[in-house]
Enzyme design. Structure first.
Site, PDB file in Angstrom:
ATOM      1  CG  HIS A 290      -4.719   0.499  -8.034  1.00 45.57           C
ATOM      2  ND1 HIS A 290      -6.053   0.467  -7.727  1.00 45.57           N
ATOM      3  CD2 HIS A 290      -4.136   1.349  -7.148  1.00 45.57           C
ATOM      4  CE1 HIS A 290      -6.263   1.272  -6.707  1.00 45.57           C
ATOM      5  NE2 HIS A 290      -5.135   1.811  -6.326  1.00 45.57           N
TER       6      HIS A 290
ATOM      7  CG  HIS B 281      -2.049   0.885   1.285  1.00 38.52           C
ATOM      8  ND1 HIS B 281      -2.412   1.688   0.246  1.00 38.52           N
ATOM      9  CD2 HIS B 281      -2.908   1.199   2.305  1.00 38.52           C
ATOM     10  CE1 HIS B 281      -3.435   2.454   0.608  1.00 38.52           C
ATOM     11  NE2 HIS B 281      -3.752   2.179   1.858  1.00 38.52           N
TER      12      HIS B 281
ATOM     13  CG  ASP C   8       2.751   4.227  -3.939  1.00 39.62           C
ATOM     14  OD1 ASP C   8       2.786   5.330  -3.380  1.00 39.62           O
ATOM     15  OD2 ASP C   8       2.025   3.292  -3.572  1.00 39.62           O
TER      16      ASP C   8
END
Ligand code: ACO
Length: 462
Positions: A324, A285, A380
């Site tokens: 994702h 995460h 990210d």
């Protein structure tokens, strides 16, 4: 049970029309059921009526990672993962990132609408004047070992704040809920900066009320001491503010789900936020941005990209910053962050890892392994490269994610605790352990006593 017995859930205010039913036949019994469909979903408790016999509890839906289960109704954030769309309260993320500050967006997420001029002034004032930490919170943070990970310090300090604000337990009072929202949004950058200063052995820099939200954070991070002047670079402060807008909420992600789940037991919001931050800490995460930079450093140069891609395809490792649960297309935040990187590099100089990342992305997006699994860069993939260029140490990256996500956690928590459909989060399970068995009558388990060696060791000075 025949079709006529199926009913709408009691909490559902809108009756299902005849066409919005799911007709199912249980192959075990031949019985047919009509289950109402509303908002593209069936209520899982409707399955309870489907039984193979009198001893059957009723059919369960099994969804270990909530891959296809809606846990709430929410009016906060909308994502269309197939089309790469993200909206906060209806506004496209691209429009918000281009023209709104983080505090305006945080007002939008918490209140539901963008603030007017006086509402914004009041909001900014309330956040600005709650940034200080109690002296004893500072002492609490002093207790961490010098090499404590700042995210571990963040998780623990958020939980500790609950003991400083016992009024926060009164979650049914609207004023109290907003009071904690001001405090948490205001204090999370201070906790983050103090965690960093502690880990590098530098004096804490207290908040300055004459700076913006991100300028203040940069000053608390980088100002050498109170006696030394420091002016945060406006381009970097603005870029960080945009990054905060992009990270502010993302509907029912792992950490928001933790926030809501803990909140469902009516715990105070500091304890809930600590749980959410703990969920964010994980490398799958919010910890992924740190892992991406470590991976890019390991790759080193563009010519080593094929080797890494090979390892990923052989199942030896993950391509961090890719994939994702919801996006099966390019994450819109990743595209915006990639553009933002160039603005930051104008000030900081180019981070050479961006070229490795771009080469890696190009190879991955043309490779059948990633195409067939719809794996694209996520938020990210590029954020860590910017953070590194701005001088943030790598273990601060997940902390930088937690600061703006506090807004999303609070918006989700507030919505959850006021939702009449929500009860304590308590999933069912499919028991796969042994059937009933019994202890052997008359057989006693011997009492274990410490061995002589252990007793002798206890006498040794520590
Ligand atoms: N690298 C290589 N393969 C991957 C990756 C990846 N990053 N992500 C998914 N896959 C593969 C899986 O191995 C699986 O392949 P298979 O069908 O051959 O078994 C397939 O793609 C589907 O993946 P799942 O694990 O089922 O996807 P899930 O939705 O459960 O996981 C997650 C999503 C956790 C984000 C995953 O993509 C991942 O681990 N990515 C890397 C970590 C990361 O970047 N996390 C940040 C996410 S964004 C955020 O939280 C802010």
């Amino acid at each position: 049970m025949p079709a006529s017995k199926s009913t709408s859930p009691k909490t559902d205010p809108r009756p299902a029309t005849p066409s919005s039913f799911l007709s199912v036949t249980d192959g075990r019994t031949g019985t047919s059921y009509q289950i109402p469909i509303q908002d593209g979903a069936i209520h899982a408790t409707e399955l309870h009526q489907i039984r193979s016999g009198p001893d059957d509890y009723g059919l369960l839906s099994y969804d270990p990672s909530f891959a296809n289960t809606a846990s709430c109704r929410s009016a906060i954030t909308f994502i269309d993962g197939d089309r790469g769309i993200l909206r906060y309260r209806g506004y496209p993320i691209e429009e918000l990132a281009a023209s709104k500050s983080y505090l305006e967006v945080s007002y939008l997420l918490i209140h539901g609408n963008l603030p007017g001029k006086s509402q914004l002034e009041e909001w900014v004032h309330s956040i600005t004047y709650h940034t200080m930490l109690h002296e004893n919170v500072q002492k609490f943070m002093d207790g961490f070992h010098h090499d404590a990970h700042p995210m571990g310090m963040m998780v623990s300090t958020l939980a500790a704040l609950s003991t400083f604000y016992p009024d926060a337990k009164n979650i049914s009072d609207e004023h109290t809920r907003y009071q904690q929202a001001y405090r948490l949004i205001a204090k999370v950058p201070t906790v983050a900066a103090f965690a960093h200063r502690h880990s590098v052995g530098m004096p804490y820099i207290h908040p300055s009320n004459d700076l913006t939200y991100t300028e203040n954070f940069l000053a608390m991070m980088y100002r050498p001491s109170w006696t030394t002047q420091y002016t945060p670079n406006p381009v970097l402060a603005k870029a960080l503010d945009t990054l905060f807008v992009l990270h502010a909420d993302h509907e029912q992600n792992c950490s928001s789900n933790a926030m809501r789940a803990v909140g469902s037991s009516h715990a105070d919001p500091y304890s809930c936020a600590a749980a959410a931050a703990a969920a964010l800490y994980g490398p799958l995460h919010g910890g992924a941005n740190e892992q991406v930079v470590r991976m890019l450093q390991e790759i080193g140069t563009k010519d080593h990209v094929p080797q890494l891609i090979r390892q990923v395809k052989e199942g030896k490792r993950l391509l961090m910053g890719f994939g994702h649960r919801i996006y099966k297309n390019y994450d819109p935040r990743a595209r915006l962050i990639q553009q933002l990187a160039e603005e930051v590099f104008e000030v900081t100089g180019r981070n050479p890892l961006i070229d490795v990342a771009l080469a890696l992305e190009k190879v991955a997006l043309e490779d059948e392994y990633f195409i067939s699994r719809k794996l694209y860069p996520n938020v990210d993939f590029y954020s860590g490269i910017i953070y590194q260029a701005m001088g943030f140490p790598m273990d601060m990256f997940p902390v930088l994610f937690a600061i703006p996500r506090m807004t999303g956690w609070l918006a989700q928590w507030m919505e959850g605790v006021q939702d009449p459909e929500q009860k304590i989060a308590r999933p069912r399970q499919i028991y796969v352990g042994p059937g009933e068995r019994h202890l052997e009558v008359g057989v006693k388990t011997p009492v274990r006593r410490p061995s002589r060696t252990v007793v002798a060791r206890r006498k040794e000075p520590s």
